[in-house]
Each structure stands twice: as C-alpha cells, then as structure tokens.
Design a protein around this motif. Structure first.
Motif, PDB file in Angstrom:
ATOM      1  N   GLN A 135       7.786   9.148  -3.556  1.00 17.24           N
ATOM      2  CA  GLN A 135       9.240   9.315  -3.426  1.00 17.24           C
ATOM      3  C   GLN A 135       9.935   8.022  -3.003  1.00 17.24           C
ATOM      4  OE1 GLN A 135      10.407  12.722  -1.005  1.00 17.24           O
ATOM      5  NE2 GLN A 135       8.561  13.830  -1.607  1.00 17.24           N
ATOM      6  N   LEU A 136       9.349   7.336  -2.025  1.00 20.51           N
ATOM      7  CA  LEU A 136      10.018   6.183  -1.421  1.00 20.51           C
ATOM      8  C   LEU A 136       9.587   4.841  -2.002  1.00 20.51           C
ATOM      9  CD1 LEU A 136       9.951   7.267   2.338  1.00 20.51           C
ATOM     10  CD2 LEU A 136      11.751   7.637   0.648  1.00 20.51           C
ATOM     11  N   TYR A 137       8.300   4.727  -2.346  1.00 18.12           N
ATOM     12  CA  TYR A 137       7.759   3.463  -2.859  1.00 18.12           C
ATOM     13  C   TYR A 137       6.906   3.748  -4.093  1.00 18.12           C
ATOM     14  CZ  TYR A 137       9.112   1.880   1.800  1.00 18.12           C
ATOM     15  OH  TYR A 137       9.818   1.601   2.947  1.00 18.12           O
ATOM     16  N   PRO A 138       7.535   4.122  -5.194  1.00 23.33           N
ATOM     17  CA  PRO A 138       6.798   4.578  -6.385  1.00 23.33           C
ATOM     18  C   PRO A 138       5.894   3.528  -7.009  1.00 23.33           C
ATOM     19  CG  PRO A 138       9.132   4.249  -6.873  1.00 23.33           C
ATOM     20  CD  PRO A 138       8.999   4.157  -5.398  1.00 23.33           C
ATOM     21  N   ASP A 139       6.087   2.268  -6.677  1.00 24.45           N
ATOM     22  CA  ASP A 139       5.232   1.222  -7.228  1.00 24.45           C
ATOM     23  C   ASP A 139       4.096   0.823  -6.290  1.00 24.45           C
ATOM     24  OD1 ASP A 139       6.711   1.015  -9.592  1.00 24.45           O
ATOM     25  OD2 ASP A 139       8.152  -0.357  -8.668  1.00 24.45           O
TER      26      ASP A 139
ATOM     27  N   CYS B   5       0.829  -1.222   0.000  1.00 24.71           N
ATOM     28  CA  CYS B   5       0.000   0.000   0.000  1.00 24.71           C
ATOM     29  C   CYS B   5       0.859   1.266   0.000  1.00 24.71           C
ATOM     30  CB  CYS B   5      -0.929  -0.003   1.211  1.00 24.71           C
ATOM     31  SG  CYS B   5      -2.209  -1.263   1.139  1.00 24.71           S
ATOM     32  N   GLY B   6       1.980   1.231   0.727  1.00 26.94           N
ATOM     33  CA  GLY B   6       2.845   2.403   0.799  1.00 26.94           C
ATOM     34  C   GLY B   6       2.482   3.314   1.958  1.00 26.94           C
ATOM     35  N   PRO B   7       3.275   4.368   2.217  1.00 22.17           N
ATOM     36  CA  PRO B   7       3.001   5.309   3.303  1.00 22.17           C
ATOM     37  C   PRO B   7       1.651   6.007   3.141  1.00 22.17           C
ATOM     38  CG  PRO B   7       5.224   5.601   2.442  1.00 22.17           C
ATOM     39  CD  PRO B   7       4.518   4.683   1.498  1.00 22.17           C
ATOM     40  N   ARG B   8       1.100   6.492   4.264  1.00 19.22           N
ATOM     41  CA  ARG B   8      -0.209   7.162   4.253  1.00 19.22           C
ATOM     42  C   ARG B   8      -0.201   8.388   3.347  1.00 19.22           C
ATOM     43  NH1 ARG B   8      -0.947   9.637   8.648  1.00 19.22           N
ATOM     44  NH2 ARG B   8      -3.174  10.007   8.340  1.00 19.22           N
ATOM     45  N   ASP B   9       0.896   9.100   3.305  1.00 19.44           N
ATOM     46  CA  ASP B   9       1.006  10.302   2.480  1.00 19.44           C
ATOM     47  C   ASP B   9       1.420   9.894   1.057  1.00 19.44           C
ATOM     48  OD1 ASP B   9       1.658  12.656   1.180  1.00 19.44           O
ATOM     49  OD2 ASP B   9       2.672  13.537   2.913  1.00 19.44           O
TER      50      ASP B   9
END
Length: 382
Positions: A340-344, A330-334
């Motif tokens: 920036q950190l998890y583009p996929d 899912c990646g970070p909440r923001d």
C-alpha cells in the motif's frame, strides 16, 4: 499435475531435538504428494507423532537430504530417505561447481535467476577473490594454451561468485546451460549467449567432470586449519545487514532481490554467502525482538527451516545512513502494508506475511556491523 504426484508417498529419515527429554529423536517423515499431506512416525516408540494431515506450505522441493523442514513448528533435520524415494527423486543427482566470473554486479541477479529457472538448487554460495593457484587449477584443462595467462589474470583481477549447484547429472547439465565458450557460437537461450561478451568475458565457468567439480568445491568452500580457503568478503564497516529468507530462496526470488538491490542506484553488495542457521543461532540473532514482537518464535523457526542468504550491504553515498536508507528499500515488515505505502519495495514484491516477508534488514543504525559480523564472522567459522 507433475508425474511424481501420482506416487503414493515419499519416505524420509529425520532427526528432531526434543527439548523436554533433552535428546535427539529419530523419526520417519512420510510425504503424500497427491494431497500434500504429511505423517510423522516415532519408530522407536512405534507410534505416530503426527497423524496424516495436509500441510499446504510444505513443498516437495523442500524435502532434500540435509534440509531442515518446519512441520507445525517442529524442526526436522532430514538425514536420509528410503531407497524407493531415492530412486524416484534423487536418481543421478549430483553437485557441480559454478563460477560467476567478474561481471557487473547488476548482472548477478539475472544470472542467479537463470540458474534457478534452469532447474538447479543452489546449496552453497559466496563471493570472493581467487588466487592464481586456484585459477590455474580451475583451468588446468587448457594448460599450455595461449589464452591461459589472459584468463588467469582476468578471473583473479576482481571479485567472483562461487556456487554449488545440485541437479540430476549436474555437471553435464550446467555445461549445456552455459553454452559454447564463444558467446557468438552459443545456442540461443544459453547463459553465455544471453549475457556473454566474448571468449574471455563469457559470464561463467563449468567443470568438465564430477571429479573436477568435487575438487573445486572443496578448494572454494573448504577450510584449512579452520580458515576458509577463499576468505569471506565482509568488511564489517559502514554497512547494514540483509538476510534473504528461506522462503524467498525456495520461491526462486533470490536473483530478483539481488538485482533490485544492485540496480537501486543507492547500494552495493560487498559480501554475499549462503548459510544454514540452527534454531539456537536464530534465537540469538533475533534476541532483540524477544518479548517485543509476538512473532519472535515464528521468525526464529523460519530462519532455521531452510537456507538463507546473508548480505553485507553498503551505501554508494558515504554521507547517508546506510541502515536507515536500506530499510526504505526493504519496506515495512508487513508486506500488505508495504504494497500500500511502498509498492516498489522488496517486501511489497516478494513478501507474503509478516514472517515470510522476503528479507530481514537491520533496524538500528548501531547494529549494522554487529549483524553482518554475526553471519560472516561467527556463523562462517562455526
């Protein structure tokens, strides 16, 4: 510019709960498509509750009877519309029943995307297993055919997804989108031409008449003595919860998110269902964030302002922690941080803001089963 944008205004009848007065207030919502502005009138008091003001986040497709819309943090339930609005926006709008047959889960997202891009609104949806009696009723138009027993065995052998689709002349439109029974004979661009294998494995089913559609909708989504006729598939074990938020559904990203989960190589969706969440339920579901996240109230309002889709997600590898691993997908909440950190990640692709960040996913490993249970047991029987 859409031809509808030239109309002066669309008028909807709404209800709003007034916490201060502890009463339901009847209101009129006027929407002006030319500049995307709204006006709210309290007809009983004969005055404006909200003077005409532009509201860019509000889209015309959100203004559907039965929907809840968020107007500057006030939740309005749309109960009806003016006759002129009905003639313009809802002329010959009807519901039909669609059944996605047993197909590889990786295809579900593509099929859902096809449906939404074809101009249908999905207003009810869940996966399940159907009985032979249900299947015989579904295929009664070919009763006596040599293919009947084969089809019945096929559609009852494993999981299907049922949907209520809404569009002008929905019954006829859906059958046209499906294409010919034999994918080899189906027109280019139709669902069966794109994803069908043969006459048996031809992706999906459509009803022939409005009467048949209404009957199948009741059989698939209805209840008998408080028990769903087609049971929900949630196992409530070794799982995590994912909620595809209302904005992601409205934006047409439901199918793409389902596809990303199904093709991740790490997870599978055990249960799926569409829900309308009341504000009180949203506050209860998100209670763990109350006093912790400044966005708590806005999160609750967004979850209640449209239809969301709840998923029970399970790991393909029983040795990994499903909750923690799924949070990575899912990646970070923001969403900006996610890009920036998890583009996929899901939120990087489909999130807009911290509130409109595409999906909710369980935070704590011990809460996965509880959150799935909240939707598939509590809200499903509410």
């Amino acid at each position: 510019m859409n031809v509808y944008d030239y109309f002066d205004k669309y008028t909807f009848l709404c209800e709003m709960y007034d916490e201060e007065g502890d009463e339901i207030v009847e209101l009129v919502l006027n929407f002006y498509p030319f500049d995307n502005s709204v006006q709210i009138i309290n007809t009983k008091k004969g005055k404006n509750l909200l003077k005409r003001v532009q509201l860019p986040p509000l889209k015309l497709e959100m203004l559907q009877i039965g929907n809840i819309v968020n107007i500057f943090s006030k939740l309005l339930y749309i109960t009806d519309c003016a006759p002129a609005t009905r003639r313009t926006l809802f002329n010959n709008v009807q519901s039909t029943f669609a059944l996605i047959k047993p197909v590889p889960p990786s295809a579900h997202g593509k099929i859902i995307t096809f449906i939404m891009k074809s101009g249908f609104r999905i207003v009810r949806m869940k996966n399940g297993k159907i009985t032979k009696d249900f299947a015989m009723e579904l295929y009664k138009s070919i009763s006596g055919s040599n293919m009947m027993p084969i089809i019945i065995d096929y559609v009852t052998a494993s999981e299907v997804i049922g949907l209520e689709l809404v569009a002008p002349d929905a019954v006829k439109k859906w059958r046209k989108c499906l294409g010919a029974t034999d994918p080899a004979e189906a027109a280019p661009g139709t669902l069966r031409k794109l994803y069908g294998e043969n006459k048996l494995k031809n992706v999906a089913h459509g009803c022939n008449t409005l009467e048949d559609a209404n009957q199948m909708l009741e059989l698939f989504f209805g209840y008998d003595k408080g028990i769903p006729r087609v049971p929900y598939r949630a196992t409530l074990k070794d799982c995590t919860c994912c909620i595809i938020k209302p904005h992601a559904v409205i934006d047409g990203n439901l199918g793409a998110i389902l596809e990303q989960i199904a093709t991740s190589g790490k997870f599978f969706i055990a249960a799926i269902a569409m829900f309308s969440v009341k504000l009180g339920n949203a506050q209860e579901f998100y209670e763990i964030y109350k006093g912790v996240l400044s966005e708590y109230e806005a999160m609750c309002i967004h979850l209640a302002e449209g239809k969301c889709v709840a998923l029970e997600v399970k790991s393909l590898d029983s040795n990994i922690n499903c909750v923690c691993e799924f949070r990575k997908l899912c990646g970070p909440r923001d969403p900006d941080l996610a890009r920036q950190l998890y583009p996929d990640s899901i939120r990087a692709h489909y999130g807009k803001t911290i509130i409109h960040n595409a999906v909710h996913c369980t935070d704590l490993p011990e809460d996965g089963e509880l959150e799935v249970e909240y939707f598939f047991k509590l809200l499903a029987n509410d």
